[in-house]
Design an enzyme around this catalytic site. Structure first.
Site, PDB file in Angstrom:
ATOM      1  N   ASN A  23      22.908  13.468 -13.746  1.00 24.71           N
ATOM      2  CA  ASN A  23      21.657  13.252 -12.890  1.00 24.71           C
ATOM      3  C   ASN A  23      21.625  12.024 -11.479  1.00 24.71           C
ATOM      4  O   ASN A  23      20.922  11.465 -10.609  1.00 24.71           O
ATOM      5  CB  ASN A  23      20.138  12.985 -13.361  1.00 24.71           C
ATOM      6  CG  ASN A  23      19.905  13.920 -14.390  1.00 24.71           C
ATOM      7  OD1 ASN A  23      20.255  15.207 -14.102  1.00 24.71           O
ATOM      8  ND2 ASN A  23      19.069  13.934 -15.001  1.00 24.71           N
ATOM      9  N   ASP A 118      16.570  23.626 -16.128  1.00 24.30           N
ATOM     10  CA  ASP A 118      16.322  24.528 -16.931  1.00 24.30           C
ATOM     11  C   ASP A 118      14.740  24.756 -16.891  1.00 24.30           C
ATOM     12  O   ASP A 118      14.164  24.330 -16.160  1.00 24.30           O
ATOM     13  CB  ASP A 118      16.074  22.949 -18.443  1.00 24.30           C
ATOM     14  CG  ASP A 118      17.744  22.830 -18.098  1.00 24.30           C
ATOM     15  OD1 ASP A 118      18.532  23.844 -18.638  1.00 24.30           O
ATOM     16  OD2 ASP A 118      17.714  21.414 -17.957  1.00 24.30           O
ATOM     17  N   ARG A 123       7.330  22.945 -13.340  1.00 22.24           N
ATOM     18  CA  ARG A 123       8.222  21.991 -12.243  1.00 22.24           C
ATOM     19  C   ARG A 123       8.189  21.867 -11.443  1.00 22.24           C
ATOM     20  O   ARG A 123       8.844  22.833  -9.971  1.00 22.24           O
ATOM     21  CB  ARG A 123       9.520  22.490 -13.157  1.00 22.24           C
ATOM     22  CG  ARG A 123       9.798  21.996 -14.032  1.00 22.24           C
ATOM     23  CD  ARG A 123      11.147  21.942 -14.268  1.00 22.24           C
ATOM     24  NE  ARG A 123      12.364  20.631 -14.460  1.00 22.24           N
ATOM     25  CZ  ARG A 123      13.519  20.578 -14.465  1.00 22.24           C
ATOM     26  NH1 ARG A 123      14.251  21.744 -14.870  1.00 22.24           N
ATOM     27  NH2 ARG A 123      14.063  18.761 -14.650  1.00 22.24           N
ATOM     28  N   PRO A 124       6.744  21.469 -10.455  1.00 25.81           N
ATOM     29  CA  PRO A 124       7.049  21.778  -8.931  1.00 25.81           C
ATOM     30  C   PRO A 124       7.437  20.929  -8.205  1.00 25.81           C
ATOM     31  O   PRO A 124       7.848  19.579  -9.153  1.00 25.81           O
ATOM     32  CB  PRO A 124       4.912  21.345  -8.752  1.00 25.81           C
ATOM     33  CG  PRO A 124       4.865  20.254 -10.439  1.00 25.81           C
ATOM     34  CD  PRO A 124       5.383  20.891 -11.414  1.00 25.81           C
ATOM     35  N   ASP A 126       5.601  20.028  -5.126  1.00 20.69           N
ATOM     36  CA  ASP A 126       4.764  19.234  -4.574  1.00 20.69           C
ATOM     37  C   ASP A 126       4.334  17.966  -3.646  1.00 20.69           C
ATOM     38  O   ASP A 126       4.838  17.312  -2.320  1.00 20.69           O
ATOM     39  CB  ASP A 126       3.501  19.571  -5.233  1.00 20.69           C
ATOM     40  CG  ASP A 126       3.803  18.752  -6.364  1.00 20.69           C
ATOM     41  OD1 ASP A 126       4.146  19.011  -6.577  1.00 20.69           O
ATOM     42  OD2 ASP A 126       2.224  17.617  -6.074  1.00 20.69           O
TER      43      ASP A 126
HETATM   44  C1  UD1 Z   1      14.963  14.939 -13.107  1.00 18.16           C
HETATM   45  C2  UD1 Z   1      16.220  15.455 -14.081  1.00 18.16           C
HETATM   46  C3  UD1 Z   1      15.813  15.761 -15.866  1.00 18.16           C
HETATM   47  C4  UD1 Z   1      15.434  14.817 -16.335  1.00 18.16           C
HETATM   48  C5  UD1 Z   1      13.415  14.139 -15.429  1.00 18.16           C
HETATM   49  C6  UD1 Z   1      13.085  13.444 -15.571  1.00 18.16           C
HETATM   50  C7  UD1 Z   1      17.420  15.638 -12.423  1.00 18.16           C
HETATM   51  C8  UD1 Z   1      18.658  17.209 -11.602  1.00 18.16           C
HETATM   52  N1  UD1 Z   1      16.675  16.149 -13.307  1.00 18.16           N
HETATM   53  O1  UD1 Z   1      14.196  15.888 -13.113  1.00 18.16           O
HETATM   54  O2  UD1 Z   1      17.163  16.353 -16.322  1.00 18.16           O
HETATM   55  O3  UD1 Z   1      13.712  15.759 -17.218  1.00 18.16           O
HETATM   56  O4  UD1 Z   1      14.177  14.055 -13.987  1.00 18.16           O
HETATM   57  O5  UD1 Z   1      13.495  12.368 -16.053  1.00 18.16           O
HETATM   58  O6  UD1 Z   1      17.957  14.877 -12.179  1.00 18.16           O
HETATM   59  N2  UD1 Z   1       6.616  16.609 -11.015  1.00 18.16           N
HETATM   60  C9  UD1 Z   1       5.462  17.401 -10.231  1.00 18.16           C
HETATM   61  N3  UD1 Z   1       5.874  17.440  -8.553  1.00 18.16           N
HETATM   62  C10 UD1 Z   1       7.055  17.379  -8.049  1.00 18.16           C
HETATM   63  C11 UD1 Z   1       8.056  16.532  -9.131  1.00 18.16           C
HETATM   64  C12 UD1 Z   1       8.049  16.016 -10.724  1.00 18.16           C
HETATM   65  O7  UD1 Z   1       4.895  17.368 -10.302  1.00 18.16           O
HETATM   66  O8  UD1 Z   1       7.015  17.161  -6.667  1.00 18.16           O
HETATM   67  C13 UD1 Z   1       6.901  16.439 -12.682  1.00 18.16           C
HETATM   68  C14 UD1 Z   1       7.604  16.907 -12.850  1.00 18.16           C
HETATM   69  O9  UD1 Z   1       6.893  18.640 -13.131  1.00 18.16           O
HETATM   70  C15 UD1 Z   1       7.656  16.475 -14.465  1.00 18.16           C
HETATM   71  C16 UD1 Z   1       7.508  15.510 -14.030  1.00 18.16           C
HETATM   72  O10 UD1 Z   1       6.770  15.079 -12.155  1.00 18.16           O
HETATM   73  O11 UD1 Z   1       6.685  16.627 -15.331  1.00 18.16           O
HETATM   74  C17 UD1 Z   1       8.417  14.545 -13.858  1.00 18.16           C
HETATM   75  O12 UD1 Z   1       9.502  14.680 -12.617  1.00 18.16           O
HETATM   76  P1  UD1 Z   1      10.963  14.394 -12.232  1.00 18.16           P
HETATM   77  O13 UD1 Z   1      11.130  13.488 -12.903  1.00 18.16           O
HETATM   78  O14 UD1 Z   1      10.462  14.341 -10.213  1.00 18.16           O
HETATM   79  O15 UD1 Z   1      12.006  15.814 -12.441  1.00 18.16           O
HETATM   80  P2  UD1 Z   1      13.146  16.251 -11.998  1.00 18.16           P
HETATM   81  O16 UD1 Z   1      13.481  16.088 -10.829  1.00 18.16           O
HETATM   82  O17 UD1 Z   1      12.530  17.863 -12.564  1.00 18.16           O
END
Ligand code: UD1
EC number: 2.5.1.7
Length: 424
Positions: A23, A118, A123-124, A126
């Site tokens: 990551n 995954d 996984r939005p 926004d």
């Molecule tokens: C990244 C990692 C993943 C890890 C996660 C949390 C990568 C490729 N993947 O995923 O392995 O499990 O961090 O450590 O690096 N969310 C929103 N809106 C957004 C973005 C996120 O609601 O625009 C929510 C997600 O649904 C989740 C939370 O915020 O509940 C954290 O997500 P985020 O830290 O962004 O994880 P990912 O980038 O999906």
């Protein structure tokens, strides 16, 4: 379909080297596109997602040289032109979304399919869109493709509504070439956020505060390629630590930064696992069954969601009842029925798994539903009596380098097969 067959019940013993962090690597590869000339990343893991990213960059016109023996990846960006990355490649991994901020900042336009990765819940993106819009981009979604354009991004204040690794890195990448200063608040504090900031700075950027909840990015006119060493993979390290504990083994992991895995070390110690921190290595000794503990996933420095499945697997053999609460992804207990096939006693109520420790697990055919679920089944198979066949190992290969080789080095009886033929 790739399968892994394990004859379990042997304590893992020996020394292996942990690879570079998935990551961190993926946004770093994307970040090379921000810079003119050539960038070189060292300690890049030999995993499927990196291969996908290499191909994405090549498709955009970059020249990518990959030296798998030393883990060095060199990217020459002079031939890159704005364009749409290959749909199937980009939509197969989540981290392709970083191409949005990078291409937008460098070329004024970007298109990226809605990200894949995954299947662990809603996984939005926004917050990514919110951040890029705040920087002055026009962003819209057109038949499954996120498109963005801006003549030049403008520095601004961005408050992220939730702590998101992806959105923090996205905004930081885009802001690095914006006009003026961007202040990002409520940032994720993961070491890989810091790693990306360090790379941008090595290329001539001006990022401060990474690793805290407020990051300040002073945009520069131009970034120039640099060399950067990828930090070790915390989750790979954690997975092997739990495998060592669960099989009552004695494993030394080299290429680890213990402070980056403090939450994993702390919870394993609480479960009675013996851990010695040896500079850039850790030695993990499992003496008897682990003790039951309660675990809740949280953003860094809380316990990582990416280590939750493996921890649940380990606790299935603990003495007593553990409560594991998943706060980030609602579908991250999909591996539980598979563990139950192996004799685990786990009940999921809402976002909490109630894990009643059993004395032993039994080998069974099981299916990996995502990368970490697969890792959990692998370590359960190592500890179980008899033979376990894990189907869907391609999920695990997305993020674990040289898995079969490392299993064999630790004395496991394991064989990876793809459609009948051994995977090299
Ligand atoms: C990244 C990692 C993943 C890890 C996660 C949390 C990568 C490729 N993947 O995923 O392995 O499990 O961090 O450590 O690096 N969310 C929103 N809106 C957004 C973005 C996120 O609601 O625009 C929510 C997600 O649904 C989740 C939370 O915020 O509940 C954290 O997500 P985020 O830290 O962004 O994880 P990912 O980038 O999906």
């Amino acid at each position: 379909m790739t399968t892994l067959t394990i004859r379990g019940g042997r304590p893992l013993q020996g020394t292996i080297r942990v690879g570079g962090r998935k990551n961190a690597t993926l946004p770093l590869i994307a970040a090379t596109l921000l810079a003119d000339g050539t960038s070189r990343l060292e300690n890049v893991p030999q995993i499927h997602d990196v291969k996908v990213y290499r191909n994405l960059l090549t498709g955009l016109g970059a020249r990518v040289d990959w030296d798998p023996v030393n883990g060095n990846l060199t990217v020459h960006t002079d031939g890159v032109r704005p364009g749409e990355p290959d749909y199937h490649l980009a939509s197969s991994i989540r981290a392709s979304y970083y191409l949005l901020g990078v291409m937008l900042a460098r070329y004024g336009e970007a298109s990226v399919p809605m990200p894949g990765g995954d299947n662990i819940g809603h996984r939005p993106v926004d917050q990514h869109i919110k951040g890029l819009t705040a920087l002055g981009a026009e962003v819209w979604v057109d038949r499954g493709i996120i498109r963005a354009r801006a003549r030049r991004l403008r520095g601004t204040s961005v408050y992220l509504d939730i702590i998101s690794v992806g959105a923090t890195i996205q905004v930081m990448l885009a802001a690095s070439l914006a006009e003026g200063t961007t202040v990002i608040q409520n940032c994720a504090r993961e070491p890989h956020v810091v790693a990306v900031a360090n790379f941008i700075n090595a290329c001539g950027g001006k990022v401060t505060g990474a690793g805290t909840d407020t990051i300040r990015v002073r945009g520069v006119e131009r970034l120039v390629g640099a060399t950067h060493t990828v930090i070790p993979d915390d989750i790979e390290a954690g997975t092997w630590m739990m495998a060592a504990a669960m099989t009552q083994g004695d494993v030394t992991l080299q290429n680890v930064i213990p402070t980056h895995i403090t939450p994993i070390i702390a919870k394993l110690r609480e479960a009675g696992v013996e851990i010695h921190e040896l500079g850039d290595a850790v030695r993990v000794i499992g003496r008897g069954r682990p003790k039951a503990i309660n675990v809740k996933t949280l953003p860094y420095p809380g316990f990582p969601t990416d280590a939750q499945s493996q921890m649940t697997a380990m606790l299935s053999l603990a003495e007593g009842t553990s409560y594991v609460t998943e706060t980030l992804y609602e579908d991250r207990f999909r591996f539980v029925p598979e563990l139950v096939r192996m004799g685990a006693e786990i009940r999921v109520e809402g976002r909490t798994a109630i894990v009643k420790g059993v004395e032993r697990l039994y080998g069974a055919p099981v299916e990996a539903t995502d990368i970490r679920a697969g890792a959990a089944l692998v370590i359960a198979g190592l500890a179980a009596e008899g033979e376990t066949t894990i189907y869907g190992m391609e999920h695990v290969q997305r993020g674990y380098e040289k898995l079969e080789q490392k299993l064999l080095a630790l004395g496991a009886d394991a064989k990876m097969q793809r459609q009948g033929a051994a995977v090299v």
